[in-house]
Design a protein around this motif. Structure first.
Motif, mmCIF file in Angstrom:
data_model
loop_
_atom_site.group_PDB
_atom_site.id
_atom_site.type_symbol
_atom_site.label_atom_id
_atom_site.label_comp_id
_atom_site.label_asym_id
_atom_site.label_seq_id
_atom_site.Cartn_x
_atom_site.Cartn_y
_atom_site.Cartn_z
ATOM 1 N N ALA A 1 10.767 35.646 -55.648
ATOM 2 C CA ALA A 1 11.437 36.736 -54.929
ATOM 3 C C ALA A 1 12.367 36.181 -53.858
ATOM 4 O O ALA A 1 13.487 36.685 -53.670
ATOM 5 N N ALA A 2 11.933 35.139 -53.150
ATOM 6 C CA ALA A 2 12.773 34.537 -52.109
ATOM 7 C C ALA A 2 14.039 33.932 -52.709
ATOM 8 O O ALA A 2 15.138 34.095 -52.159
ATOM 9 N N LEU A 3 13.905 33.254 -53.842
ATOM 10 C CA LEU A 3 15.086 32.682 -54.494
ATOM 11 C C LEU A 3 16.019 33.771 -55.004
ATOM 12 O O LEU A 3 17.243 33.676 -54.850
ATOM 13 N N ALA A 4 15.455 34.813 -55.593
ATOM 14 C CA ALA A 4 16.280 35.917 -56.092
ATOM 15 C C ALA A 4 17.025 36.610 -54.949
ATOM 16 O O ALA A 4 18.199 36.967 -55.085
ATOM 17 N N GLU A 5 16.365 36.782 -53.827
ATOM 18 C CA GLU A 5 17.002 37.403 -52.668
ATOM 19 C C GLU A 5 18.102 36.514 -52.098
ATOM 20 O O GLU A 5 19.176 36.989 -51.728
ATOM 21 N N ALA A 6 17.847 35.215 -52.018
ATOM 22 C CA ALA A 6 18.882 34.290 -51.539
ATOM 23 C C ALA A 6 20.106 34.371 -52.458
ATOM 24 O O ALA A 6 21.245 34.441 -51.983
ATOM 25 N N ALA A 7 19.866 34.379 -53.766
ATOM 26 C CA ALA A 7 20.978 34.471 -54.719
ATOM 27 C C ALA A 7 21.723 35.798 -54.552
ATOM 28 O O ALA A 7 22.953 35.843 -54.606
ATOM 29 N N ARG A 8 20.984 36.877 -54.317
ATOM 30 C CA ARG A 8 21.610 38.198 -54.176
ATOM 31 C C ARG A 8 22.524 38.260 -52.966
ATOM 32 O O ARG A 8 23.634 38.804 -53.037
ATOM 33 N N VAL A 9 22.087 37.722 -51.826
ATOM 34 C CA VAL A 9 22.873 37.853 -50.592
ATOM 35 C C VAL A 9 24.006 36.838 -50.509
ATOM 36 O O VAL A 9 24.917 37.004 -49.687
ATOM 37 N N LEU A 10 23.980 35.801 -51.341
ATOM 38 C CA LEU A 10 25.048 34.796 -51.318
ATOM 39 C C LEU A 10 26.309 35.320 -52.002
ATOM 40 O O LEU A 10 26.250 35.900 -53.086
ATOM 41 N N ALA A 11 27.438 35.068 -51.383
ATOM 42 C CA ALA A 11 28.724 35.351 -52.010
ATOM 43 C C ALA A 11 28.976 34.279 -53.068
ATOM 44 O O ALA A 11 28.422 33.164 -52.982
ATOM 45 N N PRO A 12 29.781 34.572 -54.097
ATOM 46 C CA PRO A 12 30.104 33.548 -55.095
ATOM 47 C C PRO A 12 30.636 32.277 -54.427
ATOM 48 O O PRO A 12 31.455 32.351 -53.514
ATOM 49 N N GLY A 13 30.106 31.151 -54.867
ATOM 50 C CA GLY A 13 30.479 29.869 -54.272
ATOM 51 C C GLY A 13 29.662 29.501 -53.057
ATOM 52 O O GLY A 13 29.769 28.387 -52.536
ATOM 53 N N GLY A 14 28.822 30.429 -52.585
ATOM 54 C CA GLY A 14 27.955 30.150 -51.444
ATOM 55 C C GLY A 14 26.794 29.267 -51.860
ATOM 56 O O GLY A 14 26.466 29.152 -53.043
ATOM 57 N N ALA A 15 26.155 28.623 -50.887
ATOM 58 C CA ALA A 15 25.094 27.655 -51.186
ATOM 59 C C ALA A 15 23.774 28.018 -50.525
ATOM 60 O O ALA A 15 23.738 28.400 -49.359
ATOM 61 N N LEU A 16 22.707 27.875 -51.308
ATOM 62 C CA LEU A 16 21.340 27.905 -50.795
ATOM 63 C C LEU A 16 20.910 26.449 -50.657
ATOM 64 O O LEU A 16 20.935 25.694 -51.635
ATOM 65 N N VAL A 17 20.551 26.042 -49.449
ATOM 66 C CA VAL A 17 20.112 24.674 -49.192
ATOM 67 C C VAL A 17 18.639 24.721 -48.804
ATOM 68 O O VAL A 17 18.276 25.330 -47.799
ATOM 69 N N VAL A 18 17.804 24.087 -49.621
ATOM 70 C CA VAL A 18 16.365 24.035 -49.347
ATOM 71 C C VAL A 18 15.979 22.595 -49.049
ATOM 72 O O VAL A 18 16.194 21.695 -49.866
ATOM 73 N N ARG A 19 15.427 22.382 -47.846
ATOM 74 C CA ARG A 19 14.822 21.096 -47.477
ATOM 75 C C ARG A 19 13.319 21.311 -47.569
ATOM 76 O O ARG A 19 12.782 22.227 -46.960
ATOM 77 N N GLU A 20 12.650 20.484 -48.357
ATOM 78 C CA GLU A 20 11.223 20.669 -48.587
ATOM 79 C C GLU A 20 10.515 19.329 -48.670
ATOM 80 O O GLU A 20 11.136 18.276 -48.514
ATOM 81 N N PHE A 21 9.231 19.396 -48.941
ATOM 82 C CA PHE A 21 8.390 18.210 -49.058
ATOM 83 C C PHE A 21 7.882 18.102 -50.483
ATOM 84 O O PHE A 21 7.400 19.074 -51.052
#
Length: 191
Positions: A115-135
């Motif tokens: 759900a979090a990934l789908a929401e990030a994709a929904r709110v991003l404009a085309p060409g926008g980036a989701l950057v995830v820093r994780e472990f």
């Protein structure tokens, strides 16, 4: 945004959180944001807590989004950042309304990764980036972190970089593994 137990934990540790955590990796975040194919004027930092990652960024208008009101209070008062109490699985932003989303050291706390990934994709404009820093739970230090968080009762669920990249692809983000290690970066660019 976090499972209830994790929100309670972060509300309790908010006054000490920044003393215990190192600063966010500014270079890794910048490298991730460089994958956007559009200018980044508006960014939301999901699971941004005290604003640790937002403080490492310069340039765009940044809103810290978190479910822990105590952590958001630290972001607002301690760093002068805009903050919004919200769930990562139901972001209160319009479709295509932001140029970038960051989730720094927090993705494993989100109760519903898909759900979090789908929401990030929904709110991003085309060409926008989701950057995830994780472990990485497969890294030796990652295995210790997983054990430690579970020992103190957190509901953390960690993903490998390859698994996270595949999940980004499933929500129509073009995934790129930027770096690997104990801490890793995966970027998804909105197609």
């Amino acid at each position: 945004m976090y499972g209830l137990g994790d929100v309670d934990f972060f509300d309790r540790v908010a006054p000490l959180y920044d003393l215990a955590m190192p600063p966010a990796d500014r270079e890794a975040l910048a490298d991730g944001l460089d994958h956007a194919t559009r200018p980044i004027d508006r960014l939301i930092d999901v699971g941004g807590g005290s604003g640790r990652a937002a403080a490492a960024l310069t340039g765009p208008e940044i809103t810290v989004v978190d479910a822990s009101v105590e952590m958001l209070s630290r972001a607002r008062r301690g760093r002068g950042l805009d903050g919004l109490a919200a769930d990562a699985g139901r972001l209160p932003f319009r479709d295509g309304g932001v140029d970038a989303v960051t989730i720094v050291d927090a993705f494993h706390h989100l109760p519903d990764h898909d759900a979090a990934l789908a929401e990030a994709a929904r709110v991003l404009a085309p060409g926008g980036a989701l950057v995830v820093r994780e472990f990485d739970p497969d890294h030796p230090l990652g295995r210790l972190l997983v054990a430690g968080e579970h020992a103190i009762g957190m509901d953390s669920r960690f993903r490998t970089p390859d698994d996270l990249a595949a999940a980004m692809d499933a929500v129509d983000l073009d995934p790129r593994i930027v770096d690997r290690g104990f801490g890793y970066t995966v970027v998804g660019v909105r197609r």
